[in-house]
Design an enzyme around this catalytic site. Sequence first.
Site, PDB file in Angstrom:
ATOM      1  N   GLY A  10      10.085   5.674 -24.135  1.00  0.00           N
ATOM      2  CA  GLY A  10      11.037   4.743 -23.846  1.00  0.00           C
ATOM      3  C   GLY A  10      12.068   4.194 -24.878  1.00  0.00           C
ATOM      4  O   GLY A  10      12.510   3.028 -24.566  1.00  0.00           O
ATOM      5  N   ARG A  12      14.379   5.999 -26.108  1.00  0.00           N
ATOM      6  CA  ARG A  12      15.529   6.454 -26.648  1.00  0.00           C
ATOM      7  C   ARG A  12      15.942   7.098 -25.192  1.00  0.00           C
ATOM      8  O   ARG A  12      15.191   7.484 -24.066  1.00  0.00           O
ATOM      9  CB  ARG A  12      15.558   7.621 -27.396  1.00  0.00           C
ATOM     10  N   ASP A  60       1.841  10.156 -29.667  1.00  0.00           N
ATOM     11  CA  ASP A  60       2.030  11.245 -29.220  1.00  0.00           C
ATOM     12  C   ASP A  60       1.488  11.490 -27.906  1.00  0.00           C
ATOM     13  O   ASP A  60       0.132  11.644 -27.918  1.00  0.00           O
ATOM     14  CB  ASP A  60       1.901  12.361 -30.224  1.00  0.00           C
ATOM     15  N   ASN A  87       7.715   9.238 -18.501  1.00  0.00           N
ATOM     16  CA  ASN A  87       8.932   9.759 -18.940  1.00  0.00           C
ATOM     17  C   ASN A  87       9.367  10.595 -20.351  1.00  0.00           C
ATOM     18  O   ASN A  87       9.923  11.747 -20.149  1.00  0.00           O
ATOM     19  CB  ASN A  87       9.976   8.709 -19.237  1.00  0.00           C
ATOM     20  N   TYR A 160      10.013  25.003 -19.441  1.00  0.00           N
ATOM     21  CA  TYR A 160      10.537  23.566 -19.495  1.00  0.00           C
ATOM     22  C   TYR A 160      10.345  23.594 -17.627  1.00  0.00           C
ATOM     23  O   TYR A 160       9.770  22.551 -17.358  1.00  0.00           O
ATOM     24  CB  TYR A 160      11.972  23.526 -19.664  1.00  0.00           C
ATOM     25  N   LYS A 164       8.081  20.848 -15.259  1.00  0.00           N
ATOM     26  CA  LYS A 164       8.595  20.013 -14.370  1.00  0.00           C
ATOM     27  C   LYS A 164       8.218  20.251 -12.987  1.00  0.00           C
ATOM     28  O   LYS A 164       7.963  19.274 -12.381  1.00  0.00           O
ATOM     29  CB  LYS A 164      10.297  19.978 -14.691  1.00  0.00           C
TER      30      LYS A 164
END
Length: 256
Positions: A10, A12, A60, A87, A160, A164
């Site tokens: 949260g 950046r 982390d 996020n 990636y 997702k």
Amino acid sequence: MKRVALITGGSRGIGFGIAKHLAENGFDICINGVREETDVTDVLIELRATGADVIYCQGDVSSTGDRKIILQKVKDYFGKLHVLVNNAGVAPKERKDILETTEESFDRLIATNLKSTYFLTQDVANWMIAQKKAGTSFQSCIINISSVSATVASVNRGEYCVSKAGISMVTQLFAVRLGEFDIPVYEVRPGVIYTDMTAGVKEKYDKLIGEGLCVQKRWGYPEDVGKAVSALAVGNFPYSTGQVIMVDGGLTLPRL
């Protein structure tokens, strides 16, 4: 009494856009990141300027131990949590064709993007259930930030896409499991969002957007995602658990 939200990653990019909109909508804020707290001073000052009580939970999320530390800090300071926004995420350090993807890169993305979402959601869900049982007026939700890459294949960053796509199933699983407790779980699926993560491919996407990649011919911005998350967090979609909210400017609309 103000509600509390935890946003991983949260400090950046998209995460900060989310944190800012939640703060502006009356939430007290816990932001998580891997940087030292001294490196996010400006971020904390900006969020506190909204009137929100804000704490920084360094850690982390791919680490089991760090996830426990993050949640314990929230418990010790606020003693409650109403909204979790998963996020935090990383992109491959080097984009490689799926015929050349390394196991090291795959493991890193799965651990940070997917495994963390699954197990942080598990921990928070159990805490939310306990809070719900302790007070029937307690309202909460969980919001997972995925990507259009959950369904749009990019063969130069397959790990990636897989991470997702996994988040989409995590959302469905927990939506089903938490239904009996009336704890909605949502997925927000951003498209091409301008952040430090995408800055390195700006020229590429400037061209693609100009050529019609998206129906709306512009980049998305963190505030676009923040507005969508805020609408979910404040309770405007209480009967839509398990649903996907697209924030992609029409990128994924089928067109002829």
